[in-house]
Structures are given as C-alpha cells and as structure tokens.
Design a protein around this motif. Structure first.
Motif, PDB file in Angstrom:
ATOM      1  N   PRO A  22     -56.248 -30.835   2.591  1.00 52.05           N
ATOM      2  CA  PRO A  22     -55.916 -29.416   2.429  1.00 52.05           C
ATOM      3  C   PRO A  22     -56.772 -28.557   3.346  1.00 52.05           C
ATOM      4  O   PRO A  22     -57.869 -28.962   3.725  1.00 52.05           O
ATOM      5  N   ARG A  23     -56.256 -27.399   3.706  1.00 52.05           N
ATOM      6  CA  ARG A  23     -57.005 -26.487   4.551  1.00 52.05           C
ATOM      7  C   ARG A  23     -57.302 -25.200   3.781  1.00 52.05           C
ATOM      8  O   ARG A  23     -56.397 -24.613   3.185  1.00 52.05           O
ATOM      9  N   PRO A  24     -58.556 -24.740   3.794  1.00 52.41           N
ATOM     10  CA  PRO A  24     -58.842 -23.458   3.139  1.00 52.41           C
ATOM     11  C   PRO A  24     -58.125 -22.329   3.877  1.00 52.41           C
ATOM     12  O   PRO A  24     -57.839 -22.438   5.072  1.00 52.41           O
ATOM     13  N   ILE A  25     -57.830 -21.283   3.155  1.00 53.51           N
ATOM     14  CA  ILE A  25     -57.124 -20.140   3.747  1.00 53.51           C
ATOM     15  C   ILE A  25     -58.104 -19.006   3.977  1.00 53.51           C
ATOM     16  O   ILE A  25     -58.777 -18.553   3.048  1.00 53.51           O
ATOM     17  N   GLY A  26     -58.196 -18.566   5.204  1.00 53.68           N
ATOM     18  CA  GLY A  26     -58.969 -17.381   5.526  1.00 53.68           C
ATOM     19  C   GLY A  26     -58.029 -16.179   5.522  1.00 53.68           C
ATOM     20  O   GLY A  26     -57.144 -16.083   6.380  1.00 53.68           O
ATOM     21  N   TRP A  27     -58.196 -15.317   4.548  1.00 49.87           N
ATOM     22  CA  TRP A  27     -57.364 -14.096   4.453  1.00 49.87           C
ATOM     23  C   TRP A  27     -58.109 -13.040   5.253  1.00 49.87           C
ATOM     24  O   TRP A  27     -59.054 -12.422   4.759  1.00 49.87           O
ATOM     25  N   ALA A 180     -55.286 -23.572  -1.312  1.00 47.61           N
ATOM     26  CA  ALA A 180     -55.386 -24.338  -0.072  1.00 47.61           C
ATOM     27  C   ALA A 180     -54.000 -24.562   0.509  1.00 47.61           C
ATOM     28  O   ALA A 180     -53.004 -24.651  -0.218  1.00 47.61           O
ATOM     29  N   ARG A 181     -53.957 -24.664   1.826  1.00 47.05           N
ATOM     30  CA  ARG A 181     -52.688 -24.885   2.532  1.00 47.05           C
ATOM     31  C   ARG A 181     -52.478 -26.368   2.739  1.00 47.05           C
ATOM     32  O   ARG A 181     -53.369 -27.085   3.200  1.00 47.05           O
ATOM     33  N   MET A 182     -51.308 -26.829   2.399  1.00 48.69           N
ATOM     34  CA  MET A 182     -50.908 -28.198   2.663  1.00 48.69           C
ATOM     35  C   MET A 182     -49.926 -28.184   3.835  1.00 48.69           C
ATOM     36  O   MET A 182     -49.922 -27.249   4.628  1.00 48.69           O
ATOM     37  N   GLY A 183     -49.119 -29.221   3.970  1.00 46.70           N
ATOM     38  CA  GLY A 183     -48.133 -29.232   5.045  1.00 46.70           C
ATOM     39  C   GLY A 183     -46.866 -28.513   4.653  1.00 46.70           C
ATOM     40  O   GLY A 183     -46.657 -28.165   3.490  1.00 46.70           O
ATOM     41  N   TYR A 187     -48.584 -25.745  -0.951  1.00 46.93           N
ATOM     42  CA  TYR A 187     -49.946 -25.267  -1.201  1.00 46.93           C
ATOM     43  C   TYR A 187     -50.550 -26.099  -2.326  1.00 46.93           C
ATOM     44  O   TYR A 187     -49.854 -26.797  -3.056  1.00 46.93           O
ATOM     45  N   ALA A 188     -51.859 -26.019  -2.469  1.00 40.10           N
ATOM     46  CA  ALA A 188     -52.556 -26.696  -3.551  1.00 40.10           C
ATOM     47  C   ALA A 188     -53.564 -25.737  -4.163  1.00 40.10           C
ATOM     48  O   ALA A 188     -54.074 -24.843  -3.483  1.00 40.10           O
ATOM     49  N   SER A 189     -53.859 -25.947  -5.438  1.00 39.99           N
ATOM     50  CA  SER A 189     -54.835 -25.139  -6.153  1.00 39.99           C
ATOM     51  C   SER A 189     -55.968 -26.043  -6.610  1.00 39.99           C
ATOM     52  O   SER A 189     -55.718 -27.059  -7.269  1.00 39.99           O
ATOM     53  N   VAL A 190     -57.200 -25.688  -6.247  1.00 36.74           N
ATOM     54  CA  VAL A 190     -58.350 -26.512  -6.609  1.00 36.74           C
ATOM     55  C   VAL A 190     -58.750 -26.204  -8.050  1.00 36.74           C
ATOM     56  O   VAL A 190     -59.234 -25.122  -8.344  1.00 36.74           O
TER      57      VAL A 190
END
Length: 202
Positions: A22-27, A180-183, A187-190
């Motif tokens: 997963p990739r963290p999202i920078g808003w 988090a961003r998936m493909g 999305y995923a939630s930690v």
C-alpha cells in the motif's frame, strides 16, 4: 509472467500500481502567490529522512491551464511551500472529491466542503480535522523522465498532531485508520498493527 514496461503488459489494467502497495496518501495543500488555495491527493508520497525531517511526493500528469504540470506543483513553484495532510479513513469521500480535475480557479477546500486551518510555519492552509499535518518548505523540484513527471522534495518545518490520537506519548494510527492507496481503484484502511524486533534488539 514477465514483461518489459516499454513493450506493454497485455493485461486489462496496468499492474504496476498494484505491485507497489500500500502507498500512503499525501493530501497536499498549497497556496499560490495570489493567495488562492489548492488541495489534491497524491499516492506517490512518503517520508525520506529523519534529521532534518523530509518528505516527497510525485505529480505525474498535467492540466491545460497549468502547462507541464498540475495546480499543486505550479503553486509550489510560486511560493516554495506546501502542507501534507494525513488522510483518516473517515475523510475518504472528501479526499476523493479533491482528486477531481478542477480548473485552477477552483478552491478544492470549498468544493469538498472542508474547513481550513492556518499553518504555523508557512503561509498555507491545512485541512482542519486531520489527524496530523506536515508543514513543508520545498527543497527541490526534480523533473523525472516523462513529460509531466515531477518529484517534489520538502523539509518539514512544522508538525501538527491531533492530541486525540496520542496514547502514552505515542501516535496511535489505529485510532484514525490511515487511508492507503492500492492498485486500480482500490484503497485500504489500516486498522491493525503488529511489532517486530530487529535482530540487534535481542
């Protein structure tokens, strides 16, 4: 399977983004030299150093009204500052709303009905209600291969943390569930974490 990106993958959708997850999202919130605010999410985002604390995000597309890039990079070029807002899962719809390809004149805070809070160390707004935010001074904008690929590097000059999520002096992400961003469109939630000791820790 194996493929060379230059030759194509032959799949219904590009798997590259699904591999690096997963990739963290920078808003990313920015303010132009004219005082106009902008807000947009970037999943090519991460921290890069502890001392001094530094972060990066990458912008990979362009808009007709911004030439070779999008609003975020264009405004950072003007002012040299930006703020990284950390996205809690509860704010997923607002975050998604700000990903729309708005005209440069649109304030995404208003479009997504988000309240602003003033940053302390830079002339920029952050999203009120986020669990944490990183105020940054841009150190480099690096042009990567590709017509619209830019890597933005920044030094963190101020850090906001909502005290609600501090437990015994530690930031507890399971209290706000980072998004988090998936493909693809996933999305995923930690919600769960576990610990591993490094070999040298015994």
């Amino acid at each position: 399977m194996f493929y060379r990106p230059k030759d194509g993958h032959g799949l219904p959708h590009n798997p590259f983004n699904a591999i690096v997850t997963p990739r963290p999202i920078g808003w990313i919130s920015t303010r132009g030299s004219d005082g106009h605010d902008n807000l947009a999410p970037y999943s090519f985002f991460n921290a890069t150093a502890y001392e001094p604390p530094q972060v990066m995000f990458a912008s990979t597309s362009a808009k007709p009204d911004r030439g070779d890039t999008k609003d975020s990079v264009a405004q950072i070029r003007e002012t040299g500052v930006f703020c990284v807002n950390i996205v809690a899962t509860a704010m997923q719809d607002a975050m998604n709303a700000t990903s729309a390809m708005y005209d440069a004149s649109v304030d995404e805070f208003a479009a997504a009905e988000l309240e602003k809070a003033a940053c302390d160390t830079i002339n920029c707004a952050r999203v009120a209600g986020v669990p944490a935010a990183l105020e940054c001074e841009m150190t480099q904008i690096i042009r990567q291969k590709g017509a619209t690929n830019f890597l933005v590097m920044g030094e963190v000059t101020g850090i906001y943390i909502d005290d609600t999520y501090l437990v015994d002096g530690l930031l507890d992400p399971t209290r706000y569930h980072p998004l988090a961003r998936m493909g693809y469109r996933d999305y995923a939630s930690v919600k769960e974490v576990f610990q591993l000791k490094r070999p040298q820790d015994g």
